[in-house]
Design a protein around this motif. Structure first.
Motif, PDB file in Angstrom:
ATOM      1  N   ILE A  36       4.027  -3.768  65.724  1.00  0.00           N
ATOM      2  CA  ILE A  36       5.180  -2.932  66.072  1.00  0.00           C
ATOM      3  C   ILE A  36       5.520  -2.020  64.892  1.00  0.00           C
ATOM      4  O   ILE A  36       5.539  -2.463  63.736  1.00  0.00           O
ATOM      5  CB  ILE A  36       6.420  -3.804  66.407  1.00  0.00           C
ATOM      6  CG1 ILE A  36       6.091  -4.827  67.500  1.00  0.00           C
ATOM      7  CG2 ILE A  36       7.603  -2.924  66.796  1.00  0.00           C
ATOM      8  CD1 ILE A  36       5.672  -4.240  68.835  1.00  0.00           C
ATOM      9  N   LEU A  37       5.789  -0.765  65.217  1.00  0.00           N
ATOM     10  CA  LEU A  37       6.246   0.207  64.222  1.00  0.00           C
ATOM     11  C   LEU A  37       7.731   0.477  64.465  1.00  0.00           C
ATOM     12  O   LEU A  37       8.127   0.787  65.597  1.00  0.00           O
ATOM     13  CB  LEU A  37       5.448   1.509  64.379  1.00  0.00           C
ATOM     14  CG  LEU A  37       5.823   2.667  63.454  1.00  0.00           C
ATOM     15  CD1 LEU A  37       5.569   2.307  61.995  1.00  0.00           C
ATOM     16  CD2 LEU A  37       5.044   3.929  63.844  1.00  0.00           C
ATOM     17  N   CYS A  38       8.532   0.329  63.423  1.00  0.00           N
ATOM     18  CA  CYS A  38       9.978   0.592  63.525  1.00  0.00           C
ATOM     19  C   CYS A  38      10.331   1.773  62.634  1.00  0.00           C
ATOM     20  O   CYS A  38      10.157   1.709  61.411  1.00  0.00           O
ATOM     21  CB  CYS A  38      10.768  -0.644  63.102  1.00  0.00           C
ATOM     22  SG  CYS A  38      12.548  -0.338  63.045  1.00  0.00           S
ATOM     23  N   LEU A  39      10.810   2.837  63.248  1.00  0.00           N
ATOM     24  CA  LEU A  39      11.145   4.057  62.508  1.00  0.00           C
ATOM     25  C   LEU A  39      12.644   4.335  62.577  1.00  0.00           C
ATOM     26  O   LEU A  39      13.253   4.224  63.654  1.00  0.00           O
ATOM     27  CB  LEU A  39      10.388   5.253  63.098  1.00  0.00           C
ATOM     28  CG  LEU A  39       8.862   5.187  63.040  1.00  0.00           C
ATOM     29  CD1 LEU A  39       8.274   6.448  63.682  1.00  0.00           C
ATOM     30  CD2 LEU A  39       8.367   5.030  61.609  1.00  0.00           C
ATOM     31  N   SER A  40      13.201   4.710  61.435  1.00  0.00           N
ATOM     32  CA  SER A  40      14.608   5.123  61.384  1.00  0.00           C
ATOM     33  C   SER A  40      14.689   6.510  60.759  1.00  0.00           C
ATOM     34  O   SER A  40      13.955   6.823  59.816  1.00  0.00           O
ATOM     35  CB  SER A  40      15.430   4.139  60.550  1.00  0.00           C
ATOM     36  OG  SER A  40      15.459   2.870  61.189  1.00  0.00           O
TER      37      SER A  40
END
Ligand code: CA2
Length: 149
Positions: free
Chosen positions: A3-7
């Motif tokens: 999973i890639l989590c971008l903010s």
């Protein structure tokens, strides 16, 4: 699962300003929680933040073949960015829109999300827990899809 989590923009300030709106948890704490929650479910979670639209577009573009799903808190770009919307649509990696606050309960200009139509779901309004809820639900969603496939 990977999973890639971008903010997006200004979220590096979490926990230091406007705690009444965005809570007192830092982005580093959120990232650590996601890594732990993911590990407990056999998933890796790579977390990144940028204030630059192009960097977010690049990371989304690189997700195909490298990640099974994405969490995206695009910050203010949520309401403006056709480039992010196009990137999410093009990469065809399931993406969940995440927000700490509930944008629809705030100023009118936050009511429109440019990325919602190309995301599989949205989690908003739970503060830092929005990220956890979104990760948990995305992993369930991906597991269910794998069983059907
Ligand atoms: O509620 C959210 O997660 C938002 O994506 C936050 C964005 C806002 O533009 C969206 O409408 C909703 C703003 C992020 C700013 O982050 C800050 C964090 C701490 C202090 C000041 C700003």
């Amino acid at each position: 699962m990977r999973i890639l989590c971008l903010s997006g923009p200004n979220l590096q300030l979490l926990g230091t300003r406007e705690p009444e709106v965005y809570g007192s948890t830092t982005l580093a704490q959120i990232h650590a929680e996601l890594a732990d929650l993911g590990a407990a479910r056999g998933a890796t979670v790579d977390c990144r933040q940028s204030n630059h639209e192009g960097a977010l577009v690049d990371w989304i573009g690189e997700a195909r073949g490298n990640y099974d799903g994405m969490l995206l808190n695009a910050g203010a770009f949520t309401h403006t960015s056709l480039a992010l919307r196009d990137a999410i649509r093009a990469v065809q990696v399931p993406c969940v829109e995440v927000h700490l606050s509930n944008p629809e309960a705030r100023e009118p200009f936050r009511r429109r999300s440019r990325i919602a139509p190309v995301c599989v779901a949205k989690v908003a309004g739970f503060g830092a827990a929005s990220y956890r809820v979104a990760l948990y639900a995305l992993l369930d969603w991906l597991d269910a899809r794998t069983k059907v496939d």
